[in-house]
Design a protein around this motif. Structure first.
Motif, short mmCIF file in Angstrom:
data_model
loop_
_atom_site.label_atom_id
_atom_site.label_comp_id
_atom_site.label_asym_id
_atom_site.label_seq_id
_atom_site.Cartn_x
_atom_site.Cartn_y
_atom_site.Cartn_z
N LEU A 128 32.52 72.21 46.13
CA LEU A 128 31.68 70.92 45.87
C LEU A 128 31.63 70.68 44.77
O LEU A 128 30.86 69.45 44.21
N SER A 129 31.43 71.55 43.68
CA SER A 129 30.94 71.19 42.48
C SER A 129 31.76 71.92 41.35
O SER A 129 32.45 73.16 41.00
N LEU A 130 31.61 71.65 40.23
CA LEU A 130 31.81 73.07 39.12
C LEU A 130 30.91 73.60 38.21
O LEU A 130 30.03 71.84 37.65
N ALA A 131 30.47 74.53 37.93
CA ALA A 131 29.27 75.06 36.73
C ALA A 131 29.82 75.82 36.07
O ALA A 131 30.46 77.17 36.90
N ASN A 132 29.18 76.46 35.22
CA ASN A 132 29.70 77.11 34.25
C ASN A 132 31.05 77.63 33.97
O ASN A 132 31.35 78.61 33.78
N GLY A 133 32.02 76.09 34.30
CA GLY A 133 33.52 76.91 34.28
C GLY A 133 34.20 77.17 35.77
O GLY A 133 35.09 77.72 35.91
N ARG A 134 33.35 77.25 36.42
CA ARG A 134 33.75 78.34 38.23
C ARG A 134 33.50 77.25 39.54
O ARG A 134 32.70 75.98 39.30
N VAL A 135 34.24 76.99 40.21
CA VAL A 135 34.15 76.27 41.22
C VAL A 135 33.29 76.52 42.13
O VAL A 135 33.35 77.65 42.36
N MET A 136 32.67 75.29 42.90
CA MET A 136 31.76 76.21 43.84
C MET A 136 32.21 76.00 45.41
O MET A 136 32.52 74.49 45.75
N ALA A 137 33.04 76.93 46.30
CA ALA A 137 34.09 76.36 46.68
C ALA A 137 32.84 76.64 48.50
O ALA A 137 32.42 77.98 48.43
N ALA A 138 33.81 75.98 49.56
CA ALA A 138 33.35 76.20 51.33
C ALA A 138 34.21 77.89 51.79
O ALA A 138 35.62 77.17 51.41
N GLY A 139 33.78 78.33 52.03
CA GLY A 139 34.09 79.33 52.61
C GLY A 139 33.68 78.89 53.97
O GLY A 139 33.54 77.74 54.96
N SER A 140 33.99 80.18 55.14
CA SER A 140 33.45 80.39 55.94
C SER A 140 32.25 79.68 56.60
O SER A 140 31.22 79.53 55.52
N GLN A 141 32.16 79.38 58.22
CA GLN A 141 30.71 78.54 58.09
C GLN A 141 30.09 78.17 57.60
O GLN A 141 28.71 77.56 56.80
N THR A 142 31.37 77.33 57.36
CA THR A 142 30.37 75.55 57.00
C THR A 142 30.76 74.37 57.39
O THR A 142 32.31 74.52 57.68
N SER A 143 30.50 72.98 56.77
CA SER A 143 30.76 72.12 57.71
C SER A 143 32.12 71.49 57.18
O SER A 143 33.24 71.30 57.94
N ALA A 144 32.99 72.20 55.82
CA ALA A 144 33.76 71.95 55.09
C ALA A 144 35.29 72.70 56.03
O ALA A 144 36.15 72.05 55.99
N ASP A 145 34.57 73.52 56.15
CA ASP A 145 35.67 75.34 56.93
C ASP A 145 35.99 74.84 58.02
O ASP A 145 37.19 73.94 58.66
N ALA A 146 34.75 73.91 58.49
CA ALA A 146 34.97 73.91 60.10
C ALA A 146 36.31 72.15 60.22
O ALA A 146 36.79 72.32 61.55
N MET A 147 35.68 70.92 59.50
CA MET A 147 36.69 70.30 59.10
C MET A 147 38.23 70.23 58.63
O MET A 147 38.92 69.73 59.13
N ILE A 148 38.52 71.45 57.73
CA ILE A 148 39.83 70.99 57.51
C ILE A 148 40.19 72.30 58.51
O ILE A 148 41.86 71.54 58.89
#
Length: 296
Positions: free
Chosen positions: A180-200
């Motif tokens: 989703l984004s990058l903050a403080n050198g860390r990736v904000m990632a989509a796990g389960s129960q997200t729209s991204a997970d459903a689409m993947i």
């Protein structure tokens, strides 16, 4: 200045409480819905569905996520879906407010619900199977039940077909990390129960971090352990990762995706909106994953 702002906000909320006691149940009955000529649509998918039901001319204003169809962007804008100003919405003199669930902030939504205006919240769970019901809910809200039923049935058929096609792929499934984004050198990632997970999953892929729930920042160790084959992001926006930014991170560079430069960027509303174009989004993502187009 800050104290004046909070005093004014408190007064608005207090006024809203009084209105709530005096108002009728905030449900758009069919007569009201059919006659509504100034709809404020809050949420890109809600707006897209209203247009798909031939109700675009009735929209008075939209939020910043309402980017499709392109003509929606010509409407007055009332701000980001999760940072709505109640005063801004009410200034549009709406006779119907429709918002995706999760719209906010809470105090603004409370004011809108207490305003005496019809307010409809559209359930938006991050599930593919919920899309037809979402379409029907919008149709009910604007008095287009028949059109919504036909569109919901069409979309359900398309989703069944694309799911069956993508489930039949041979060989190992691509492991996809949605960033989703990058903050403080860390990736904000989509796990389960997200729209991204459903689409993947609809596209025939595997979420590389489905062991987590929601959107979470990942440690370098978690990124390496996830071993994604592909990094997936949304197009545009100042907080969204570019290919160069992604693979400049040592942890991502060490993954199969990093070693192969496998990176996919897609339109955010198309990819995550879970609306009428979900099967189109799944087909596009599937092609990028399995037809060698993940290296733009």
């Amino acid at each position: 200045m800050q104290s004046v702002f909070f005093t004014r906000r408190a007064a608005l909320i207090a006024a809203a409480g009084g209105l709530l006691l005096a108002s009728q149940p905030l449900v758009a009955d069919r007569a009201t819905a059919a006659e509504a000529a100034r709809i404020v649509s809050i949420g890109g998918t809600v707006t897209e569905i209203i247009y798909a039901l031939d109700g675009g001319a009735r929209i008075a204003a939209v939020d910043t996520t309402s980017l499709y169809p392109p003509e929606a962007q010509e409407k007055p804008n009332i701000g980001y879906v999760r940072q709505i100003s109640a005063e801004g919405v009410l200034s549009q003199k709406p006779d119907l407010i429709i918002a995706e669930s999760g719209a906010g902030p809470v105090d603004s939504i409370a004011i809108l619900k207490a305003s005496g205006l019809p307010f409809v919240s559209i359930p938006s769970p991050p599930e593919i199977d919920a899309i037809p019901a979402k379409i029907r809910a919008v149709g009910e809200a604007i008095g287009r039940q028949s059109e919504a039923g036909a569109l919901a049935d069409k979309v359900a058929s398309e989703l069944t077909a694309i799911a069956a096609k993508n489930a039949a792929i041979s060989g190992p499934r691509k492991k996809v990390l949605f960033a989703l984004s990058l903050a403080n050198g860390r990736v904000m990632a989509a796990g389960s129960q997200t729209s991204a997970d459903a689409m993947i999953k609809l596209a025939g892929g595997e979420n590389a971090v489905q062991s987590i729930s929601g959107y979470k920042p990942l440690t370098d160790e978690a990124v390496i352990a996830a071993a994604p084959d592909v990094v997936l992001v949304m197009n545009g926006g100042g907080t969204h990762l570019t290919k160069e930014q992604a693979f400049a991170l040592p942890a991502l560079a060490a993954t199969p995706a990093g070693r192969n430069g496998a990176f996919i960027a897609m339109d955010g509303l198309l990819l995550l909106g879970l609306g009428p174009r979900a099967s189109e989004a799944a087909a596009e993502l599937h092609a990028k994953l399995y037809n060698g187009h993940a290296n733009p």
